[in-house]
Scaffold this motif. Sequence first.
Motif, PDB file in Angstrom:
ATOM      1  N   GLY A 101     169.186  31.431 -37.426  1.00  0.00           N
ATOM      2  CA  GLY A 101     168.930  31.813 -36.044  1.00  0.00           C
ATOM      3  C   GLY A 101     167.482  31.831 -35.644  1.00  0.00           C
ATOM      4  N   ALA A 102     166.571  31.397 -36.526  1.00  0.00           N
ATOM      5  CA  ALA A 102     165.147  31.362 -36.166  1.00  0.00           C
ATOM      6  C   ALA A 102     164.915  30.341 -35.052  1.00  0.00           C
ATOM      7  N   ASP A 103     163.941  30.628 -34.220  1.00  0.00           N
ATOM      8  CA  ASP A 103     163.610  29.734 -33.113  1.00  0.00           C
ATOM      9  C   ASP A 103     162.590  28.680 -33.516  1.00  0.00           C
ATOM     10  N   ASP A 104     161.787  28.979 -34.521  1.00  0.00           N
ATOM     11  CA  ASP A 104     160.728  28.060 -34.921  1.00  0.00           C
ATOM     12  C   ASP A 104     160.267  28.456 -36.317  1.00  0.00           C
ATOM     13  N   TYR A 105     159.366  27.663 -36.892  1.00  0.00           N
ATOM     14  CA  TYR A 105     158.805  28.006 -38.196  1.00  0.00           C
ATOM     15  C   TYR A 105     157.400  27.446 -38.303  1.00  0.00           C
ATOM     16  N   VAL A 106     156.608  28.036 -39.190  1.00  0.00           N
ATOM     17  CA  VAL A 106     155.276  27.533 -39.517  1.00  0.00           C
ATOM     18  C   VAL A 106     155.155  27.488 -41.037  1.00  0.00           C
ATOM     19  N   THR A 107     154.359  26.549 -41.526  1.00  0.00           N
ATOM     20  CA  THR A 107     154.164  26.391 -42.959  1.00  0.00           C
ATOM     21  C   THR A 107     152.804  26.956 -43.348  1.00  0.00           C
ATOM     22  N   LYS A 108     152.793  27.816 -44.364  1.00  0.00           N
ATOM     23  CA  LYS A 108     151.540  28.372 -44.871  1.00  0.00           C
ATOM     24  C   LYS A 108     150.889  27.388 -45.844  1.00  0.00           C
ATOM     25  N   PRO A 109     149.541  27.349 -45.856  1.00  0.00           N
ATOM     26  CA  PRO A 109     148.617  28.097 -44.989  1.00  0.00           C
ATOM     27  C   PRO A 109     148.579  27.491 -43.589  1.00  0.00           C
ATOM     28  N   PHE A 110     148.442  28.326 -42.583  1.00  0.00           N
ATOM     29  CA  PHE A 110     148.428  27.858 -41.205  1.00  0.00           C
ATOM     30  C   PHE A 110     147.140  28.290 -40.528  1.00  0.00           C
ATOM     31  N   ASP A 111     146.743  27.528 -39.537  1.00  0.00           N
ATOM     32  CA  ASP A 111     145.594  27.881 -38.710  1.00  0.00           C
ATOM     33  C   ASP A 111     146.037  28.963 -37.730  1.00  0.00           C
ATOM     34  N   SER A 112     145.245  30.001 -37.580  1.00  0.00           N
ATOM     35  CA  SER A 112     145.641  31.109 -36.706  1.00  0.00           C
ATOM     36  C   SER A 112     145.830  30.660 -35.262  1.00  0.00           C
ATOM     37  N   THR A 113     145.060  29.659 -34.814  1.00  0.00           N
ATOM     38  CA  THR A 113     145.230  29.179 -33.441  1.00  0.00           C
ATOM     39  C   THR A 113     146.594  28.518 -33.261  1.00  0.00           C
ATOM     40  N   VAL A 114     147.080  27.832 -34.300  1.00  0.00           N
ATOM     41  CA  VAL A 114     148.408  27.220 -34.237  1.00  0.00           C
ATOM     42  C   VAL A 114     149.473  28.305 -34.173  1.00  0.00           C
ATOM     43  N   LEU A 115     149.327  29.333 -34.991  1.00  0.00           N
ATOM     44  CA  LEU A 115     150.296  30.424 -34.995  1.00  0.00           C
ATOM     45  C   LEU A 115     150.331  31.125 -33.643  1.00  0.00           C
TER      46      LEU A 115
END
Length: 230
Positions: A101-115
Amino acid sequence: MRSEPPMPMIVLLVEDDDVIREATQLALERNGFTVDVAADGLTGLAAFRARRPDVALLDIMLPGMNGVSLCRQIREESPTPVIMMSARADPVDVVLGLEAGADDYVTKPFDSTVLVARIRAVVRRMSRAAVPSQQGSVFGALEVDRDALEVRLAGRPVELTPTELRLLLCFVDSPGTVLTRDVLLEQVWDYQWGGDSRVVDVHVQRLRAKIGQDMIETVRGFGYKLRNGA
């Protein structure tokens, strides 16, 4: 009379790595968010229930209750947007999170501006889904009441997440028209620069499971379209 400034958005950050959690919390607070933190899934669920944040940001690998299970529990209780965090771009991790049910995801390490951009985009999507438009649509047994933001299948209500609702409305706005994954990423996820098509594919699968497998047709090599039959 001076108007009150808007309240900052509340982000629930559930991450067991102390360094990542503290760095992410600081980055989000610098961008104006209020951040509640938890280091394990059970504490995260209690924090979610206590304050009902605007967005939940969940690591997949958590002690006590993993991020996928936590996401599934949140989704049973609330339409609050959920973004999963994964240390690997493993398709299994991504699909499990989205299917929960997640709406999106990010992969670590991530840029804080992207998050930050992802968080603001998912909140915009939810607020747009809550704005009614003055018309309804019927496609066979599927009824979409835009005024009430309700979906019914054979007369029975269908519960959709805000992201699923926006995805369905994109199809309803262009019945019979093939919508590419890039178009859907831009219109539903605000990814004007492109993104991972797995997000689209999994949400289409979830939407099909709720409104009927034959309502959305796959056009190989191009994208998807809503069947326009009566």
